[in-house]
Scaffold this motif. Structure first.
Motif, PDB file in Angstrom:
ATOM      1  N   MET A   1       0.848  -1.213   0.000  1.00 39.84           N
ATOM      2  CA  MET A   1       0.000   0.000   0.000  1.00 39.84           C
ATOM      3  C   MET A   1       0.873   1.249   0.000  1.00 39.84           C
ATOM      4  N   LEU A   2       0.596   2.173  -0.883  1.00 41.51           N
ATOM      5  CA  LEU A   2       1.330   3.430  -0.961  1.00 41.51           C
ATOM      6  C   LEU A   2       0.745   4.422   0.037  1.00 41.51           C
ATOM      7  N   VAL A   3       1.577   4.864   0.952  1.00 44.10           N
ATOM      8  CA  VAL A   3       1.109   5.779   1.990  1.00 44.10           C
ATOM      9  C   VAL A   3       1.063   7.195   1.442  1.00 44.10           C
ATOM     10  N   ASN A   4      -0.098   7.819   1.529  1.00 43.57           N
ATOM     11  CA  ASN A   4      -0.262   9.198   1.074  1.00 43.57           C
ATOM     12  C   ASN A   4       0.223  10.136   2.178  1.00 43.57           C
ATOM     13  N   PRO A   5       1.221  10.973   1.911  1.00 37.91           N
ATOM     14  CA  PRO A   5       1.770  11.824   2.971  1.00 37.91           C
ATOM     15  C   PRO A   5       0.871  12.992   3.354  1.00 37.91           C
ATOM     16  N   ARG A   6      -0.165  13.268   2.584  1.00 36.07           N
ATOM     17  CA  ARG A   6      -1.037  14.406   2.864  1.00 36.07           C
ATOM     18  C   ARG A   6      -2.170  14.012   3.797  1.00 36.07           C
ATOM     19  N   PRO A   7      -2.829  15.003   4.404  1.00 36.06           N
ATOM     20  CA  PRO A   7      -3.971  14.684   5.286  1.00 36.06           C
ATOM     21  C   PRO A   7      -5.108  14.053   4.482  1.00 36.06           C
ATOM     22  N   TRP A   8      -5.629  12.947   4.951  1.00 31.70           N
ATOM     23  CA  TRP A   8      -6.767  12.330   4.282  1.00 31.70           C
ATOM     24  C   TRP A   8      -7.510  11.419   5.251  1.00 31.70           C
ATOM     25  N   CYS A   9      -8.765  11.144   4.916  1.00 29.26           N
ATOM     26  CA  CYS A   9      -9.579  10.242   5.725  1.00 29.26           C
ATOM     27  C   CYS A   9     -10.519   9.470   4.818  1.00 29.26           C
ATOM     28  N   ASP A  80      -1.772  13.111   9.910  1.00 30.33           N
ATOM     29  CA  ASP A  80      -1.748  14.463   9.343  1.00 30.33           C
ATOM     30  C   ASP A  80      -3.138  15.098   9.362  1.00 30.33           C
ATOM     31  N   TRP A  81      -4.182  14.244   9.305  1.00 35.88           N
ATOM     32  CA  TRP A  81      -5.548  14.777   9.368  1.00 35.88           C
ATOM     33  C   TRP A  81      -5.796  15.437  10.717  1.00 35.88           C
ATOM     34  N   PHE A  82      -5.266  14.839  11.789  1.00 37.64           N
ATOM     35  CA  PHE A  82      -5.424  15.418  13.125  1.00 37.64           C
ATOM     36  C   PHE A  82      -4.710  16.756  13.231  1.00 37.64           C
ATOM     37  N   HIS A  83      -3.533  16.841  12.602  1.00 38.60           N
ATOM     38  CA  HIS A  83      -2.782  18.091  12.656  1.00 38.60           C
ATOM     39  C   HIS A  83      -3.448  19.197  11.833  1.00 38.60           C
ATOM     40  N   ALA A  84      -4.240  18.807  10.841  1.00 35.57           N
ATOM     41  CA  ALA A  84      -4.875  19.795   9.962  1.00 35.57           C
ATOM     42  C   ALA A  84      -6.127  20.406  10.580  1.00 35.57           C
ATOM     43  N   TRP A  85      -6.692  19.743  11.595  1.00 37.44           N
ATOM     44  CA  TRP A  85      -7.926  20.208  12.213  1.00 37.44           C
ATOM     45  C   TRP A  85      -7.763  20.285  13.723  1.00 37.44           C
ATOM     46  N   ASN A  86      -8.440  21.255  14.323  1.00 36.86           N
ATOM     47  CA  ASN A  86      -8.390  21.386  15.778  1.00 36.86           C
ATOM     48  C   ASN A  86      -9.295  20.375  16.476  1.00 36.86           C
ATOM     49  N   ASP A 234      11.219   6.428  27.049  1.00 36.61           N
ATOM     50  CA  ASP A 234      10.822   6.324  25.645  1.00 36.61           C
ATOM     51  C   ASP A 234      10.082   7.581  25.244  1.00 36.61           C
ATOM     52  N   MET A 235      10.589   8.283  24.238  1.00 38.56           N
ATOM     53  CA  MET A 235      10.019   9.565  23.845  1.00 38.56           C
ATOM     54  C   MET A 235       8.819   9.333  22.936  1.00 38.56           C
ATOM     55  N   ASN A 236       7.619   9.308  23.510  1.00 37.76           N
ATOM     56  CA  ASN A 236       6.393   9.032  22.764  1.00 37.76           C
ATOM     57  C   ASN A 236       5.512  10.265  22.668  1.00 37.76           C
ATOM     58  N   THR A 237       6.099  11.438  22.435  1.00 37.97           N
ATOM     59  CA  THR A 237       5.319  12.671  22.382  1.00 37.97           C
ATOM     60  C   THR A 237       4.221  12.591  21.335  1.00 37.97           C
ATOM     61  N   SER A 238       4.531  12.097  20.150  1.00 33.96           N
ATOM     62  CA  SER A 238       3.526  12.024  19.083  1.00 33.96           C
ATOM     63  C   SER A 238       2.392  11.086  19.470  1.00 33.96           C
ATOM     64  N   PHE A 239       2.720  10.014  20.202  1.00 29.87           N
ATOM     65  CA  PHE A 239       1.687   9.087  20.641  1.00 29.87           C
ATOM     66  C   PHE A 239       0.712   9.763  21.591  1.00 29.87           C
ATOM     67  N   PHE A 240       1.235  10.464  22.594  1.00 29.01           N
ATOM     68  CA  PHE A 240       0.374  11.142  23.555  1.00 29.01           C
ATOM     69  C   PHE A 240      -0.416  12.263  22.887  1.00 29.01           C
ATOM     70  N   HIS A 241       0.200  12.946  21.932  1.00 32.47           N
ATOM     71  CA  HIS A 241      -0.490  13.997  21.190  1.00 32.47           C
ATOM     72  C   HIS A 241      -1.675  13.403  20.441  1.00 32.47           C
ATOM     73  N   LYS A 242      -1.451  12.254  19.823  1.00 30.29           N
ATOM     74  CA  LYS A 242      -2.486  11.579  19.047  1.00 30.29           C
ATOM     75  C   LYS A 242      -3.638  11.139  19.958  1.00 30.29           C
ATOM     76  N   VAL A 243      -3.284  10.523  21.088  1.00 27.65           N
ATOM     77  CA  VAL A 243      -4.313  10.059  22.023  1.00 27.65           C
ATOM     78  C   VAL A 243      -5.139  11.228  22.546  1.00 27.65           C
ATOM     79  N   THR A 244      -4.472  12.351  22.836  1.00 26.29           N
ATOM     80  CA  THR A 244      -5.176  13.531  23.340  1.00 26.29           C
ATOM     81  C   THR A 244      -6.176  14.034  22.322  1.00 26.29           C
TER      82      THR A 244
END
Length: 247
Positions: A1-9, A80-86, A234-244
């Motif tokens: 599967m080709l991962v699309n780097p842009r925000p999508w859902c 990336d979709w999460f980062h694009a929207w509040n 273990d630096m999991n900042t992105s993980f906690f950001h995602k969960v939040t």
């Protein structure tokens, strides 16, 4: 599967469940389609949004042991979709003539200001000046009956900590960006000018500042996500950001 780097859902009926917990039936769901669907989600680094409303979005509408209900309709999106929207959320609606509950994905970039309740943040403890603020607030003499003193002193401390957080402690995320930029500038100077004792000392100091800023930011997301920290170091900042954001 080709991962699309842009925000999508992707939202809709996938005709497969992620696990047996998403199926209510007298028989267990077939395992192979579940494994293939989970592999599809993992390879694409996708996130299945929790759906508010019904637990199962599809039903065969039969009765007794013949009844089968499944969660077939979900929303998948990348980080990336999460980062694009509040704000990102998914909810279900009552079904009418269909055997599926319709679901709706909501993504909003609007910032609404609300007055938040005061909370003492653990990340403040990384700054030694926090103890000074607390100590000075408690040393102020308050006159009155014991109940008045007991209620007034914490209010004064909250006010001082709010002011200190804004004007002294500052934005933890901006501090990380500034620390990254400082390290990058010094390392570019070393790359262009060659090894220099003064530049190496500056690089060491800048890296220590960056590590401290990352530690504070990590504490912020740990507390924000309301999770117990079991991965020490273990630096999991992105993980906690995602969960939040999902919460």
């Amino acid at each position: 599967m080709l991962v699309n780097p842009r925000p999508w859902c992707c939202i809709g009926d996938f005709n497969v469940v992620i696990g047996a917990h998403e199926c209510k039936s007298s028989t267990l769901p077939v395992r192979l389609p579940i494994e293939e669907f989970k592999h599809f989600i993992e390879v694409g680094n996708l996130i299945s949004l929790p759906t508010r409303g019904v637990d199962f979005t599809w039903s065969n509408r039969r009765r007794g042991v013949a009844l089968t209900e499944k969660k077939l309709d979900i929303s998948l999106c990348n980080e990336d979709w999460f980062h694009a929207w509040n704000q990102v959320s998914c909810c279900s609606f009552p079904r009418l003539s269909s055997d599926h509950h319709p679901i709706m994905l909501c993504s909003s970039s609007s910032d609404f200001i609300r007055k938040s309740t005061f909370r003492f943040h653990k990340m403040w403890l990384h700054n030694l000046d926090c103890k000074r603020v607390v100590s000075e607030a408690w040393r102020i003499v308050v006159h009155g009956c014991p109940m008045f003193v007991l209620s007034h002193e914490p209010r004064m401390l909250k006010k001082d900590l709010r002011h200190w957080n804004i004007h002294v402690f500052g934005d933890v995320h901006q501090r990380v960006k500034n620390a990254y930029n400082a390290v990058e500038v010094i390392q570019m100077c070393i790359n262009e000018s060659g090894l220099d004792a003064e530049l190496l000392n500056q690089e060491n100091m800048a890296q220590n500042d960056l590590l401290q800023a990352l530690m504070v930011e990590e504490t912020f997301w740990m507390e924000k996500a309301i999770l117990n920290w079991h991965l020490h170091g273990d630096m999991n900042t992105s993980f906690f950001h995602k969960v939040t954001k999902i919460r």
